[in-house]
Write a protein that holds these residues in place. Structure first.
Motif, PDB file in Angstrom:
ATOM      1  N   TYR A   1       2.402 -13.959   8.015  1.00  0.00           N
ATOM      2  CA  TYR A   1       2.602 -12.584   8.470  1.00  0.00           C
ATOM      3  C   TYR A   1       3.236 -11.735   7.375  1.00  0.00           C
ATOM      4  O   TYR A   1       2.799 -10.609   7.102  1.00  0.00           O
ATOM      5  CB  TYR A   1       3.488 -12.571   9.716  1.00  0.00           C
ATOM      6  N   ALA A   2       4.272 -12.283   6.739  1.00  0.00           N
ATOM      7  CA  ALA A   2       4.928 -11.536   5.674  1.00  0.00           C
ATOM      8  C   ALA A   2       3.993 -11.315   4.505  1.00  0.00           C
ATOM      9  O   ALA A   2       3.918 -10.222   3.929  1.00  0.00           O
ATOM     10  CB  ALA A   2       6.175 -12.288   5.201  1.00  0.00           C
ATOM     11  N   ARG A   3       3.252 -12.352   4.157  1.00  0.00           N
ATOM     12  CA  ARG A   3       2.414 -12.293   2.954  1.00  0.00           C
ATOM     13  C   ARG A   3       1.166 -11.441   3.150  1.00  0.00           C
ATOM     14  O   ARG A   3       0.803 -10.657   2.264  1.00  0.00           O
ATOM     15  CB  ARG A   3       2.025 -13.719   2.570  1.00  0.00           C
TER      16      ARG A   3
ATOM     17  N   SER B   1       2.883  -7.783   6.380  1.00  0.00           N
ATOM     18  CA  SER B   1       4.063  -6.947   6.149  1.00  0.00           C
ATOM     19  C   SER B   1       4.135  -6.387   4.735  1.00  0.00           C
ATOM     20  O   SER B   1       4.322  -5.182   4.537  1.00  0.00           O
ATOM     21  CB  SER B   1       5.335  -7.746   6.456  1.00  0.00           C
ATOM     22  N   VAL B   2       4.003  -7.260   3.748  1.00  0.00           N
ATOM     23  CA  VAL B   2       4.120  -6.805   2.358  1.00  0.00           C
ATOM     24  C   VAL B   2       3.047  -5.780   2.003  1.00  0.00           C
ATOM     25  O   VAL B   2       3.360  -4.721   1.433  1.00  0.00           O
ATOM     26  CB  VAL B   2       4.096  -8.009   1.395  1.00  0.00           C
TER      27      VAL B   2
ATOM     28  N   TRP C   1       2.696 -10.852  -4.195  1.00  0.00           N
ATOM     29  CA  TRP C   1       3.305 -12.095  -3.726  1.00  0.00           C
ATOM     30  C   TRP C   1       3.335 -13.084  -4.875  1.00  0.00           C
ATOM     31  O   TRP C   1       2.347 -13.223  -5.566  1.00  0.00           O
ATOM     32  CB  TRP C   1       2.521 -12.674  -2.552  1.00  0.00           C
TER      33      TRP C   1
ATOM     34  N   GLY D   1      10.784  -8.473  -1.741  1.00  0.00           N
ATOM     35  CA  GLY D   1      10.732  -7.299  -0.888  1.00  0.00           C
ATOM     36  C   GLY D   1      11.216  -6.055  -1.599  1.00  0.00           C
ATOM     37  O   GLY D   1      11.644  -6.099  -2.754  1.00  0.00           O
TER      38      GLY D   1
ATOM     39  N   VAL E   1      12.300 -12.064   1.163  1.00  0.00           N
ATOM     40  CA  VAL E   1      11.411 -12.722   2.104  1.00  0.00           C
ATOM     41  C   VAL E   1      10.830 -14.005   1.519  1.00  0.00           C
ATOM     42  O   VAL E   1      10.618 -14.989   2.234  1.00  0.00           O
ATOM     43  CB  VAL E   1      10.282 -11.763   2.551  1.00  0.00           C
TER      44      VAL E   1
ATOM     45  N   THR F   1      11.583 -17.728   3.316  1.00  0.00           N
ATOM     46  CA  THR F   1      10.473 -18.545   3.812  1.00  0.00           C
ATOM     47  C   THR F   1      10.348 -19.845   3.023  1.00  0.00           C
ATOM     48  O   THR F   1      10.038 -20.898   3.589  1.00  0.00           O
ATOM     49  CB  THR F   1       9.155 -17.771   3.762  1.00  0.00           C
TER      50      THR F   1
END
Length: 288
Positions: free
Chosen positions: A104-106, A109-110, A134, A138, A221, A225
């Motif tokens: 989700y972050a990768r 979100s980012v 990535w 953040g 982040v 993780t």
């Protein structure tokens, strides 16, 4: 004597569930107090952990004595196996949640914070100039500049170690089914050594990350993780190694035979699960 095939063993009353409950209360309550800097929290947490360890040894000892006494039949054996399968399924969901957080972050979100999709205004007004990439700590470079752990060093070595341990425990399983106790103990012992070696290298990796790469839990982040996934996996390897040691000791005392070795198979399943999770970690955390 073993229960009749049509019956089902009903355990007698036991103190271990209530002992474990008190252990959890003292552990979690102590952790909460400790986090709030209340001095008694450390003592409470230590008491809780000691109680849980006492409960584990006592409860498993009771089950082992019941098994050796012949009180379990095929139905109970099936229940144990189903329980272990459901436990491993819960562990799969546990790691699925953390992998989901990583993805989700990768993937969402980012890029969104970087202005992709409908995040253009967010990027312009809040994080202007932030380029999505990535790995990242953040916006605002939380934790400072860091470097990632090279995949083809210690992580690759640990991958080979865990894959090898999956082979050795399988050989040990075949030796048990063939009635070769000496080979069982040899290859099970090798599996324990491989698990301990994996943990040693992971501790070395963490020291390298903190002292030379500035990769810490505070590295935004990516750092959170990275340590969340690898740390929980390391915890599972630790628990698996402890279980393998217990199984080795039981095997040395002649507790298993070619037809009755549910405890061994349960630990072997767990160890193979740990192997598979690491392959996912190596691919998605280190390589990609």
């Amino acid at each position: 004597m073993e229960q009749a095939s049509g019956g089902y063993y009903i355990p007698h009353g036991t103190k271990w569930p209530i002992v474990g409950s008190f252990g959890m209360i003292f552990t979690l309550g102590g952790a909460a107090l400790w986090l709030n800097e209340i001095e008694i929290g450390k003592l409470s947490m230590a008491l809780g952990v000691a109680t849980i360890v006492f409960m584990v040894f006592g409860w498993f000892g009771t089950v082992i004595r019941e098994s050796l006494g012949g009180t379990f039949n095929k139905q109970v054996d099936t229940s144990f196996r189903m329980g272990m399968m459901w436990f491993i399924f819960s562990e799969v969901m546990f790691f699925a949640a953390f992998f989901g957080a990583l993805f989700y972050a990768r993937a969402l979100s980012v890029p969104w914070i970087g202005g992709e999709g409908d995040g253009a205004l967010t990027n312009f007004f809040l994080w202007k100039g932030y380029a999505p990439a990535w790995p990242t700590n953040g916006p605002s470079s939380i934790g400072g500049v860091f470097e990632t752990m090279p995949a083809w060093g210690v992580p690759l070595l640990n991958t080979l170690i865990l894959l090898s341990s999956g082979v050795t425990i399988t050989i040990a399983h075949h030796a048990l089914r063939a009635g070769q106790r000496k080979n069982l103990l040899i290859f099970l012992g090798i599996t324990v050594l491989l698990g301990a070696t994996f943990l040693w290298y992971q501790a070395h990796e963490y020291m390298e990350a903190y002292t030379h790469l500035n990769l810490t839990l505070g590295s935004g982040v990516y750092g959170s993780t990275f340590f969340m996934l690898t740390g929980f996996h390391g915890l599972h390897v630790t628990l698996g190694t402890i279980m393998l040691i217990v199984i080795w000791l039981r095997g040395a005392r002649g507790h298993f035979d070619r037809d009755h070795h549910c405890g061994f198979e349960a630990v072997a399943w767990y160890w193979h699960f740990v192997d598979v999770v690491w392959l996912g970690l190596f691919l998605f955390v280190y390589v990609l």
